[in-house]
Design an enzyme around this catalytic site. Structure first.
Site, PDB file in Angstrom:
ATOM      1  N   THR A  99       9.196  -2.301 -40.088  1.00 14.70           N
ATOM      2  CA  THR A  99       9.204  -1.959 -41.173  1.00 14.70           C
ATOM      3  C   THR A  99      10.656  -1.394 -41.672  1.00 14.70           C
ATOM      4  OG1 THR A  99       6.981  -1.638 -41.329  1.00 14.70           O
ATOM      5  CG2 THR A  99       8.063  -0.354 -43.032  1.00 14.70           C
TER       6      THR A  99
ATOM      7  N   HIS B  93       0.908  -1.142  -0.111  1.00 13.09           N
ATOM      8  CA  HIS B  93      -0.063  -0.240  -0.024  1.00 13.09           C
ATOM      9  C   HIS B  93       0.694   1.043  -0.064  1.00 13.09           C
ATOM     10  CE1 HIS B  93      -1.998  -3.112   2.455  1.00 13.09           C
ATOM     11  NE2 HIS B  93      -2.902  -3.239   1.597  1.00 13.09           N
TER      12      HIS B  93
END
Length: 580
Positions: A439, A217
């Site tokens: 690419t 927490h």
């Protein structure tokens, strides 16, 4: 922050309702939490776990065969009430007693303990087990004060398997206690978590800082420092956990590398790559290790390492099958003792040794040009990434750097082996395409290979070789990628550069002048892409969003043509640089 919610006060209830609806054959909603859809098997010890919500898959996601029979679910980061615990226990009770477990937090201790007392007063046999695995929260001589963190999973799993096998309540609790006593965890955080509807995190750390030993927490840890590389983070986690290794541990261990919400799977695998090696180097035998999210903290940026030292009793319980909405276990197999057969890989292009001084000089020239390209791409990485982020995925700069770094490494190796210019460039092209990916990696790979095929194996590198090579590179890039001028790709810089180079060379221009003309044309072409709507690549789906921004592929190509020329001794002071 937490993005998806209605009223913040309804978050835990609605999340639990959605979970049950997502697993109708496994879970059912009961007052105070969830339980197995079919109920606890008659005569079986009911394994009930719980705590505050916000830690999924703990606790509700662990309800199912082989782990828990039910989970008590409080509000976000808040202990369930005593009534919630009582209601869930009554829903799960099958007559053989209830095993209750949770992390060691004050609210949970109070409410689960109060519920257990009331159940016992009503004649129900109840065992309570606190999980205390966090080594950062108390020293070994006060281990009972430690917090419960991701070790919850292992302790719950051992208890669930024991109960599933028919063990009575005392035996389930004994085995769970053995697992808890042999479980150690250490966690880190990079930033805090934000409650639904809150406008600030529960805690924060300075940017670029890691907090060592923080609780799930954001409870205080043991210090802060600059975020280390993954290898150093792995070493810190392993060192902290192994420092508290039980004296009788024989090396077998269940290991959990846990993400706390924002540190996702690929990052965890990067970390595990080193954690795995460090553990095995230190004599740990990994038994069904887990890497993933098991005890989270909403969107907390952090992770933890848990090690449970197994023995002959615990190992089969850890390996026993389990099926819950968030946890599947069983069928684990250790790595084979004998090595798997070698798999053939694509060979690198062959090396041809330069047989003349001129051939060796040409090879050195190729390597020099690649080194210059490497310098400029690293300098422009952020700019190219920013261009790509406008209408792409933002990785162009990084991909080009990966590609050129690999190409330089391959070219240096080939040159050291005495290779000629075509061989050097083929090796560089092959490595560029392999490491860059995407690419641009593929296009630069095929383009450089086509150029390499036009370089002389021996003799002097001439202007005609260069013109023929860049023309072949353009043709191959267009053939493989399918782009044409006007599509807003690197072809918008490459095609005019080839035309200008060929025209200047054909008109008898000196090599520096011809290359200068090519660079000018490439930069003009790259700049012109600001006014083009993309028709190729990822940018095409975003339409006009790419208007006003130069194509990153065309921009990087223009930069590299200038660097090649610079390596050739060409000055570009009079060439106007393409603006973003």
């Amino acid at each position: 922050m937490t993005y998806v919610h209605n009223r913040p006060e309804d978050f835990a209830r609605e999340a639990l309702s959605g979970l049950v609806k997502a697993h109708p054959g496994t879970l059912r909603r009961v007052p105070g939490g969830v339980a197995r859809a079919e109920g606890t098997r008659p005569g079986k010890v009911a394994v009930v776990v719980g705590g505050g919500s916000g830690h999924y898959p703990a606790f509700a996601g662990l309800v199912g065969e082989g782990v828990a029979d039910a989970a008590v679910c409080g509000e976000v980061f808040a202990s369930p009430s005593t009534r919630q615990v009582l209601d869930v226990c009554r829903a799960a009770d099958a007559g053989a007693g209830i095993w209750l477990s949770f992390g060691n937090y004050a609210g949970d201790v109070l409410n689960f303990g109060a519920a257990a007392s009331r159940l016992r007063a009503q004649g129900v046999d109840v065992a309570v087990r606190l999980v205390t695995d966090d080594v950062a929260s108390a020293p070994a001589d006060r281990a009972e004060e430690r917090r419960g963190v991701a070790g919850d999973l292992v302790v719950f799993k051992v208890a669930g398997a024991a109960a599933e096998s028919g063990a009575d309540l005392a035996e389930v609790d004994r085995l769970a206690g053995l697992a808890n006593g042999r479980t150690r965890s250490f966690g880190v955080a990079f930033d805090g978590c934000t409650l639904p509807g809150a406008d600030a995190p529960l805690f924060s750390l300075p940017e670029g800082t890691v907090g060592w030993g923080l609780g799930i927490h954001g409870e205080p840890g043991i210090g802060e420092e600059s975020v280390p590389p993954a290898a150093d983070l792995a070493a810190e986690l392993v060192d902290r956990v192994l420092a508290d290794r039980p004296d009788d541990a024989d090396g077998r261990a269940a290991v959990v590398l846990n993400g706390l919400g924002t540190v996702k799977y690929e990052e965890l695998f990067v970390l595990w790559d080193r954690v795995h090696d460090l553990l095995t180097e230190r004599g740990v035998t990994l038994v069904a290790p887990l890497v993933g999210e098991y005890v989270t903290s909403l969107d907390m940026a952090g992770c933890s390492l848990t090690v449970t030292w197994l023995d002959d009793e615990l190992e089969p319980l850890w390996l026993a099958p389990a099926t819950t909405p968030a946890f599947r276990h069983g069928g684990w197999r250790a790595a084979p003792v004998t090595a798997a057969p070698d798999v053939a890989t694509e060979p690198e292009p062959p090396l041809v040794v330069a047989t003349s001084d001129e051939g060796a000089a040409a090879a050195r020239l190729v390597v020099r040009a690649l080194h210059r390209a490497q310098e400029v791409l690293h300098g422009a990485e952020d700019e190219l990434g920013a261009l790509d982020a406008v209408a792409g995925d933002g990785d162009h700069g990084r991909g080009m750097c990966r590609g050129v770094d690999a190409a330089v490494e391959a070219a240096d190796e080939a040159l050291a082996a005495g290779a000629d210019a075509p061989s050097v460039l083929r090796r560089a092209a092959d490595r560029w395409a392999d490491r860059a990916g995407g690419t641009s990696g593929a296009l630069w790979g095929v383009g450089l290979l086509a150029l390499a095929d036009r370089l002389p194996a021996g003799g002097t590198l001439t202007g005609a070789h260069v013109v023929d090579g860049v023309r072949a590179a353009r043709d191959e890039v267009c053939a493989v990628g399918g782009a044409r001028p006007g599509d807003k790709t690197l072809v918008d810089a490459l095609d005019p550069a080839v035309a200008a180079l060929a025209a200047a060379h054909g008109n008898g221009a000196a090599a520096p002048d011809a290359w200068r003309a090519a660079v000018r044309a490439a930069r003009d072409g790259a700049s012109s892409t600001k006014d083009i709507t993309a028709r190729r690549g990822r940018s095409r789906v975003l339409g006009d969003k790419s208007l006003g921004v130069a194509d990153p592929g065309a921009t990087s190509l223009a930069l590299l043509l200038a660097e090649v020329g610079d390596a050739l001794g060409v000055s570009f002071d009079d060439v106007e640089v393409a603006a973003r």
